[in-house]
Every structure is written in C-alpha cells, then in structure tokens.
Design a protein around this motif. Structure first.
Motif, PDB file in Angstrom:
ATOM      1  N   GLY A  61       0.567  -0.893  -0.310  1.00 17.55           N
ATOM      2  CA  GLY A  61       0.070  -0.002   0.322  1.00 17.55           C
ATOM      3  C   GLY A  61       0.692   0.994  -0.312  1.00 17.55           C
ATOM      4  N   LYS A  62       0.223   2.033   0.399  1.00 19.60           N
ATOM      5  CA  LYS A  62       1.040   3.455   0.539  1.00 19.60           C
ATOM      6  C   LYS A  62       2.693   3.759   1.095  1.00 19.60           C
ATOM      7  CE  LYS A  62       0.674   8.149   2.672  1.00 19.60           C
ATOM      8  NZ  LYS A  62       0.005   8.472   4.137  1.00 19.60           N
ATOM      9  N   GLY A  63       3.334   3.959   0.475  1.00 21.06           N
ATOM     10  CA  GLY A  63       4.300   4.759   0.722  1.00 21.06           C
ATOM     11  C   GLY A  63       5.628   3.983   0.529  1.00 21.06           C
ATOM     12  N   ILE A  64       5.389   2.429  -0.473  1.00 26.24           N
ATOM     13  CA  ILE A  64       6.719   1.407  -0.846  1.00 26.24           C
ATOM     14  C   ILE A  64       6.185   1.524  -2.211  1.00 26.24           C
ATOM     15  CG2 ILE A  64       7.025  -0.866  -0.786  1.00 26.24           C
ATOM     16  CD1 ILE A  64       5.543  -2.060   1.627  1.00 26.24           C
TER      17      ILE A  64
ATOM     18  N   PRO B 275       5.912  -4.486  -7.035  1.00 25.56           N
ATOM     19  CA  PRO B 275       6.575  -3.496  -5.721  1.00 25.56           C
ATOM     20  C   PRO B 275       7.594  -3.781  -5.717  1.00 25.56           C
ATOM     21  CG  PRO B 275       4.148  -4.848  -5.396  1.00 25.56           C
ATOM     22  CD  PRO B 275       4.670  -5.574  -7.251  1.00 25.56           C
ATOM     23  N   ALA B 276       8.158  -2.197  -4.901  1.00 24.10           N
ATOM     24  CA  ALA B 276      10.154  -2.909  -4.960  1.00 24.10           C
ATOM     25  C   ALA B 276      10.188  -3.516  -4.152  1.00 24.10           C
ATOM     26  CB  ALA B 276       9.835  -1.127  -5.107  1.00 24.10           C
ATOM     27  N   ILE B 277       9.412  -4.332  -3.421  1.00 23.54           N
ATOM     28  CA  ILE B 277      10.339  -5.319  -2.796  1.00 23.54           C
ATOM     29  C   ILE B 277      11.125  -6.103  -3.276  1.00 23.54           C
ATOM     30  CG2 ILE B 277       9.669  -7.016  -1.066  1.00 23.54           C
ATOM     31  CD1 ILE B 277       7.308  -5.950  -1.196  1.00 23.54           C
ATOM     32  N   ASN B 278      12.639  -6.144  -2.662  1.00 20.21           N
ATOM     33  CA  ASN B 278      13.799  -6.767  -3.991  1.00 20.21           C
ATOM     34  C   ASN B 278      13.650  -8.487  -3.452  1.00 20.21           C
ATOM     35  OD1 ASN B 278      14.678  -4.505  -5.105  1.00 20.21           O
ATOM     36  ND2 ASN B 278      16.420  -4.363  -3.287  1.00 20.21           N
ATOM     37  N   PRO B 279      14.361  -9.419  -4.050  1.00 20.55           N
ATOM     38  CA  PRO B 279      14.247 -11.170  -4.099  1.00 20.55           C
ATOM     39  C   PRO B 279      14.707 -11.846  -2.560  1.00 20.55           C
ATOM     40  CG  PRO B 279      14.817 -10.429  -6.380  1.00 20.55           C
ATOM     41  CD  PRO B 279      14.742  -9.035  -5.503  1.00 20.55           C
ATOM     42  N   VAL B 280      15.203 -11.140  -2.361  1.00 20.47           N
ATOM     43  CA  VAL B 280      15.620 -11.608  -1.050  1.00 20.47           C
ATOM     44  C   VAL B 280      14.757 -11.264   0.195  1.00 20.47           C
ATOM     45  CG1 VAL B 280      17.293 -11.649   1.105  1.00 20.47           C
ATOM     46  CG2 VAL B 280      18.326 -11.797  -1.742  1.00 20.47           C
ATOM     47  N   PRO B 281      13.933 -10.072   0.347  1.00 24.16           N
ATOM     48  CA  PRO B 281      13.165  -9.768   1.099  1.00 24.16           C
ATOM     49  C   PRO B 281      12.051 -10.140   1.138  1.00 24.16           C
ATOM     50  CG  PRO B 281      14.748  -7.298   0.393  1.00 24.16           C
ATOM     51  CD  PRO B 281      14.464  -8.838   0.323  1.00 24.16           C
ATOM     52  N   MET B 282      11.500 -10.319  -0.379  1.00 27.71           N
ATOM     53  CA  MET B 282       9.944 -11.462  -0.593  1.00 27.71           C
ATOM     54  C   MET B 282      10.474 -12.778   0.004  1.00 27.71           C
ATOM     55  SD  MET B 282       7.032 -11.176  -1.211  1.00 27.71           S
ATOM     56  CE  MET B 282       6.936  -9.502  -2.801  1.00 27.71           C
ATOM     57  N   LYS B 283      11.631 -13.360  -0.349  1.00 27.08           N
ATOM     58  CA  LYS B 283      11.976 -14.894   0.324  1.00 27.08           C
ATOM     59  C   LYS B 283      11.562 -14.875   1.697  1.00 27.08           C
ATOM     60  CE  LYS B 283      15.624 -18.247  -0.388  1.00 27.08           C
ATOM     61  NZ  LYS B 283      16.162 -19.052  -0.926  1.00 27.08           N
ATOM     62  N   MET B 284      12.656 -13.455   2.353  1.00 33.65           N
ATOM     63  CA  MET B 284      12.320 -14.018   3.981  1.00 33.65           C
ATOM     64  C   MET B 284      10.565 -13.264   4.357  1.00 33.65           C
ATOM     65  SD  MET B 284      15.346 -10.819   4.296  1.00 33.65           S
ATOM     66  CE  MET B 284      15.082 -10.682   6.671  1.00 33.65           C
TER      67      MET B 284
ATOM     68  N   LYS C 284      14.356  11.698  -0.251  1.00 34.55           N
ATOM     69  CA  LYS C 284      15.547  11.782  -0.312  1.00 34.55           C
ATOM     70  C   LYS C 284      16.371  10.863  -0.294  1.00 34.55           C
ATOM     71  CE  LYS C 284      13.647  14.184   4.270  1.00 34.55           C
ATOM     72  NZ  LYS C 284      13.695  14.305   5.523  1.00 34.55           N
ATOM     73  N   THR C 285      15.496   9.652  -1.697  1.00 33.54           N
ATOM     74  CA  THR C 285      16.850   8.576  -1.753  1.00 33.54           C
ATOM     75  C   THR C 285      16.980   8.524  -3.851  1.00 33.54           C
ATOM     76  OG1 THR C 285      14.872   7.297  -1.907  1.00 33.54           O
ATOM     77  CG2 THR C 285      15.462   7.245   0.168  1.00 33.54           C
ATOM     78  N   PHE C 286      17.685   7.832  -4.058  1.00 36.35           N
ATOM     79  CA  PHE C 286      18.273   8.110  -5.561  1.00 36.35           C
ATOM     80  C   PHE C 286      16.983   7.707  -6.182  1.00 36.35           C
ATOM     81  CE2 PHE C 286      22.142   9.498  -4.399  1.00 36.35           C
ATOM     82  CZ  PHE C 286      22.484  10.537  -4.656  1.00 36.35           C
ATOM     83  N   ASN C 287      15.980   6.534  -4.889  1.00 32.48           N
ATOM     84  CA  ASN C 287      14.695   5.920  -5.614  1.00 32.48           C
ATOM     85  C   ASN C 287      13.961   6.970  -7.145  1.00 32.48           C
ATOM     86  OD1 ASN C 287      14.502   3.699  -4.263  1.00 32.48           O
ATOM     87  ND2 ASN C 287      12.885   3.603  -3.426  1.00 32.48           N
ATOM     88  N   PRO C 288      13.471   7.638  -6.866  1.00 32.85           N
ATOM     89  CA  PRO C 288      12.878   8.084  -8.274  1.00 32.85           C
ATOM     90  C   PRO C 288      13.550   8.426  -9.418  1.00 32.85           C
ATOM     91  CG  PRO C 288      13.272   9.573  -6.325  1.00 32.85           C
ATOM     92  CD  PRO C 288      13.768   8.609  -5.717  1.00 32.85           C
ATOM     93  N   ARG C 289      14.866   8.694  -9.274  1.00 30.03           N
ATOM     94  CA  ARG C 289      16.354   8.451 -10.730  1.00 30.03           C
ATOM     95  C   ARG C 289      15.951   7.246 -11.116  1.00 30.03           C
ATOM     96  NH1 ARG C 289      21.936  10.104  -9.308  1.00 30.03           N
ATOM     97  NH2 ARG C 289      20.696  12.173  -8.170  1.00 30.03           N
ATOM     98  N   LEU C 290      15.798   6.147 -10.102  1.00 31.36           N
ATOM     99  CA  LEU C 290      15.664   4.510 -10.984  1.00 31.36           C
ATOM    100  C   LEU C 290      14.562   4.003 -11.530  1.00 31.36           C
ATOM    101  CD1 LEU C 290      18.074   3.238  -7.987  1.00 31.36           C
ATOM    102  CD2 LEU C 290      18.393   3.477 -10.669  1.00 31.36           C
ATOM    103  N   GLY C 291      13.496   4.951 -11.552  1.00 27.52           N
ATOM    104  CA  GLY C 291      12.518   4.630 -12.066  1.00 27.52           C
ATOM    105  C   GLY C 291      11.403   4.047 -10.652  1.00 27.52           C
ATOM    106  N   ILE C 292      11.526   4.006  -9.441  1.00 29.99           N
ATOM    107  CA  ILE C 292      10.884   3.338  -8.386  1.00 29.99           C
ATOM    108  C   ILE C 292       9.834   4.881  -7.331  1.00 29.99           C
ATOM    109  CG2 ILE C 292      10.638   2.604  -6.464  1.00 29.99           C
ATOM    110  CD1 ILE C 292      13.560   0.830  -6.690  1.00 29.99           C
ATOM    111  N   VAL C 293       8.870   4.820  -7.929  1.00 31.43           N
ATOM    112  CA  VAL C 293       7.536   6.161  -8.001  1.00 31.43           C
ATOM    113  C   VAL C 293       6.751   5.559  -6.819  1.00 31.43           C
ATOM    114  CG1 VAL C 293       7.746   6.542 -10.113  1.00 31.43           C
ATOM    115  CG2 VAL C 293       6.093   5.251  -9.186  1.00 31.43           C
ATOM    116  N   GLY C 294       6.436   6.801  -5.734  1.00 32.10           N
ATOM    117  CA  GLY C 294       5.340   6.115  -4.895  1.00 32.10           C
ATOM    118  C   GLY C 294       6.088   6.421  -3.566  1.00 32.10           C
ATOM    119  N   GLY C 295       7.239   5.673  -3.470  1.00 32.42           N
ATOM    120  CA  GLY C 295       8.217   5.204  -2.092  1.00 32.42           C
ATOM    121  C   GLY C 295       9.299   4.303  -1.993  1.00 32.42           C
TER     122      GLY C 295
END
Length: 377
Positions: free
Chosen positions: A108-111, A126-135, A165-176
């Motif tokens: 939801g909101k913020g991710i 969603p921007a959840i990388n493979p290792v955290p998703m596995k966890m 305050k991160t580089f997410n927008p530059r990487l194309g990760i939007v909304g959180g």
C-alpha cells in the motif's frame, strides 16, 4: 540488536536491521496474531546473514478476520534516513479455496512501484527485492496454519516522503521507498573507521611480503576472484573509497595492483570518479555511450544507453561490441588509477558483471593475473 556490536578501530558500533527484516518481522507477527487471536510484542526471524534476531512488534488490531501491527526500523549506528521509520503489516485470511497454503503479498502507501527495466524487480511490481520477499514468505510460512491461505499487505506511512531523499526516483521507483537488504543486517559504517580498517588490510599485506595485491570494491569482486582461481588471500576491499585506497597503497609500498570489479563501479573509475558512492557522482552511462560512439554506434543506440537504468541494461545495447568497448574502458580505468598514484604503482584492471560475466581487462593485466593465480609464486 542491542547487544550486537562490531569494533572498528577501537570504535564500538551497533548493528541494525534492514527494511527487508522489518517487513519479514511485521508480516510474521501479523499472521501469527491472526492465527492465535493473541497480541504479540516480539518475533524472531532468521536472516541471510546467519543471525536469528528478535524484533519488537507494536500490535494495532487483532480479530477473527484480520490483524495488523508495525515495527520500527533500527539502523543501529549506521547513518540511514529510514532509521526510526514505521513499517506496517496487515494479515487477512484468503477466503477463496484455491488460495489454500498460499501467501499473497501486496503493498500500500509508501512502498514504491518499479517503472523501469534493469532492476531486480520487473516493472509494474512493488519495489520489494527478491531476498526480502523470500524472507517474508519463509517467516510467514512458519506461523501459517496448514491448509490456510493468507494475504499480507505492507505499507509505510512516511515512505513517499522519505523516498524523495533517496535515489529511487532516478531509478524509476515511484510512490515510496524500496524494501531492500541482501543480508537482513545493517553493518554500521562509520566512514572514517571503515576507511581506516580497509587501509590496515593493505598495510598487513605489505608486511606479509605481498606487494602485488588485488583491490575490489566489494563482495561481487571477492566472489569473482574466488571463482576464477585468483588468490583471495591477497584481495582487499575498497568499498566506495577508491582514491583513498589507491593513496594508501602508494603510502604503504604496494608495487602492483590488479583492480577487479563489477562494471557498475569500475565504469565510474574510468570517468575519473574516485569516490563511487552515488551521492558523489556517476558518469557510467555517459562513459559507456562515449566509447560506444567511438566504436561506431549511432545516436539511436547512444540515446538508449543514456536512458538506461543500470549498467547491465546499458551493456545490453552494445552486446555485439561489448568486449571491444570494455577493453577500452578497462584501459581508461587503469590509466586513471595510475594517475592517482603518480605512476609509482602499476595498476591493471579487470571488469565483469554478474549477468554478462567477464567484460574486459587492461592491456597488461595478464601478467598480474598469472602472478596472482593460486599455485603461482
């Protein structure tokens, strides 16, 4: 994590845990409370780092239909904008019988959502990388009753604000923000203490009689060294402190360096970037595009390179000439390193990526490679 510390040059620094560990802990707690009908204030999770850690849980709601809670991110003594951030999880039973024994993870909101190719998560997800998703899935499975399906929804109330305050927008990760972390553990990185600890390794190499060494930015380079029969005992990590470690190599009397690294950081060095953390500079795509132009690629390909999200994606546009281009980038990176040490240390380079493997080496690298092979004098 209160009792987990690392000593770096006499400084006692406390470990923390990643956003991935937060997500796994909150998810597990929410499902556990839904299953038992009782609130919980702590869960234990296993991390890829090898530690089992306890994480405090703050219950919000528990009933027969759903349960929710949040955990607070603890980055230890590592400077991190997500420290103190609250990550929420809600668990609900899947009513559809086809979902028995299934774990559905939604956000939801913020991710953030991924919108560009080249990351470890496909666009639209969603921007959840493979290792955290596995966890998350592994921890939920431990407390999920057999034959039941559950939907876990994750959200971070201040995630969108923090993402600016991160580089997410530059990487194309939007909304959180992203849910990341390959080990589940945050190792505190006091910059000065970390630099000094790496420099000590160079000094130790020289004192042991090793004046030909391997430098590598991190674990990828160490893995490549190990898998390609190079003497890992002569390898020293630099992290992002390329210029500093070259300076220390000169100071301590190193004579030869084979710099082995992933293209992401090594291409920056070819552009004259000696501190490779993203906040100090980049130049990767511009460097690849420059050499692609030299090799005859036209504006259409160059624009694709410059519009790439990652180095691997940029390389995908030059596959038929990638070895030719990276031989030149390797030589340029070696020249930049030699210039940093005034030509008093011989530096050769070898560049690879996890996706493409070996990409190139500088002109005189073979001599050092032979010297550094296991079993060679």
């Amino acid at each position: 994590m209160e009792d987990r510390y690392i000593d770096k040059n006499g400084k006692k620094l406390r470990y923390g845990y990643t956003t991935g560990s937060c997500a796994a802990a909150a998810s597990k707690a929410a499902v556990q409370m839904l299953s038992t009908g009782r609130k919980t204030d702590e869960v234990h999770i296993d991390t890829p780092f090898g530690w089992t850690i306890g994480i405090d849980v703050h219950p919000v709601e528990v009933n027969d239909c759903e349960s929710s809670c949040y955990v607070t991110k603890d980055s230890g003594d590592d400077p991190d904008i997500t420290n103190g951030m609250e990550l929420y999880a809600k668990a609900e039973w899947c009513q559809d019988g086809t979902n028995e024994d299934m774990i559905v993870v939604e956000t939801g909101k913020g991710i953030g959502k991924v919108t560009k190719k080249g990351l470890s998560v496909e666009p639209g997800n969603p921007a959840i990388n493979p290792v955290p998703m596995k966890m998350i899935r592994e921890e939920v499975k431990k407390v999920l009753p057999q034959g039941r399906g559950v939907k876990v929804t994750l959200w971070i109330p201040k995630g969108e604000e923090l993402s600016r305050k991160t580089f997410n927008p530059r990487l194309g990760i939007v909304g959180g923000i992203s849910i990341i972390g390959t080990t589940g553990i945050v190792e505190p990185m006091s910059e000065e203490a970390l630099k000094e600890s790496y420099a000590i390794e160079i000094n130790m190499q020289v004192k042991e009689g090793n004046r030909t060494i391997i430098l590598t930015p991190g674990n990828y380079g160490l893995d490549y060294t190990r898998k390609n029969n190079l003497d890992e005992k002569r390898a020293v990590r630099t992290s992002n402190f390329i210029g500093y470690m070259l300076d220390k190599s000169l100071e301590y009397g190193v004579e030869n360096i084979l710099f082995v690294g992933h293209a992401g950081k090594m291409t920056k060095i070819a552009a004259g970037v000696y501190q490779t953390h993203s906040k100090y500079g980049d130049g990767r795509l511009e460097t690849i595009a420059s050499y692609a132009g030299i090799c005859g690629y036209g504006s259409e390909v160059l624009e694709k390179i410059l519009d790439s999200t990652t180095t691997d994606e940029a390389i995908s546009h030059i596959e038929d000439k990638r070895f030719e281009i990276y031989e030149m980038i390797c030589e340029r990176a070696a020249e930049k390193c030699r210039a940093r040490v005034f030509g008093d240390v011989n530096v050769e380079t070898l560049i690879f990526t996890n996706e493409y493997g070996f990409l190139g080496k500088s002109k005189n690298a073979d001599k050092l490679i032979k010297e550094l092979e296991i079993g060679q004098d």
